[in-house]
Design a protein around this motif. Sequence first.
Motif, PDB file in Angstrom:
ATOM      1  N   ALA A 171       0.842  -1.231  -0.043  1.00 21.22           N
ATOM      2  CA  ALA A 171      -0.070   0.120  -0.094  1.00 21.22           C
ATOM      3  C   ALA A 171       0.847   1.171   0.017  1.00 21.22           C
ATOM      4  O   ALA A 171       0.522   2.065  -0.617  1.00 21.22           O
ATOM      5  CB  ALA A 171      -0.952  -0.046   1.293  1.00 21.22           C
ATOM      6  N   TRP A 172       1.850   1.311   0.771  1.00 17.55           N
ATOM      7  CA  TRP A 172       2.837   2.338   0.908  1.00 17.55           C
ATOM      8  C   TRP A 172       3.687   2.606  -0.436  1.00 17.55           C
ATOM      9  O   TRP A 172       3.865   3.595  -0.746  1.00 17.55           O
ATOM     10  CB  TRP A 172       3.843   2.245   2.079  1.00 17.55           C
ATOM     11  N   GLU A 175       1.329   4.453  -2.461  1.00 14.92           N
ATOM     12  CA  GLU A 175       0.877   5.765  -2.069  1.00 14.92           C
ATOM     13  C   GLU A 175       2.181   6.876  -2.190  1.00 14.92           C
ATOM     14  O   GLU A 175       2.214   7.772  -2.394  1.00 14.92           O
ATOM     15  CB  GLU A 175       0.596   5.660  -0.560  1.00 14.92           C
TER      16      GLU A 175
END
Length: 256
Positions: A171-172, A175
């Motif tokens: 997810a990071w 992002e």
Amino acid sequence: MGERLRNKTALVTGSTSNIGRAIAEAFAAEGAHVLVSGRNRERGTRVVEGIRAAGGRADFLAADLDGSAAASRDLADRARETLGGRLDVLVNNAGVYPAPPTLATDEATFERVYAVNVKAPFFLTAAVVPGMAESGGGAIINLGSWIARLAVPSGALYSSTKGAMETLTRAWAAEFGPMGVRVNAVSPGVILSPAPAGGAPHPGEVMMKGTPAGGVGTPDAVAHAAVWLASDEAAFVHGTVVDVDGGRTGVAVIAA
């Protein structure tokens, strides 16, 4: 001394012993200025002294990453101050491993494990990313675990936190990648410090029978992977979990 991390700065949490210490030492050996961090000042000082004696650059920052956003922000602020305002690499290594079975896990234990293993790196990452992006980019390396994907008895609580960190890695990456910050993870297998000559086999050896490696790994094996992920050699690597487990999770294990 190598130069794969020359002129880079790095913070390694939980680096007063075992895997974290090996990563800090390996980073320093490749030219990075490393911040050794942990709760035990005496052990941290010994790690720093060893790095400096070998010609590397290191400082110690005491920190109790209890899961509060304040503790994580405080460490991030002190790290930037110590490093002259720039942090290039963060290794989220600190963690705890109480392993009671699910039916014996009380709420206080549950909250502590998630606080240290998930909340602390979550808020520490949030605290360092803006500065990394502002200075042109950076790399974040999380520590997962082989038991996030290959279950063992009494491992539900700990393995779920490592599963969370591997999910956060992906997810990071999505992002923060557009901001110039790469995020990846290392997933260690059964890792033990080298045993003294003539000592009895460690119970962990049993878990590695029938694997391609045939035995347990050492902290250095994880450190080598972390060096690569932190270096420019991995510039095109985003959202990846690198298994350093002797083939334990990726290959069928046939008991002899």
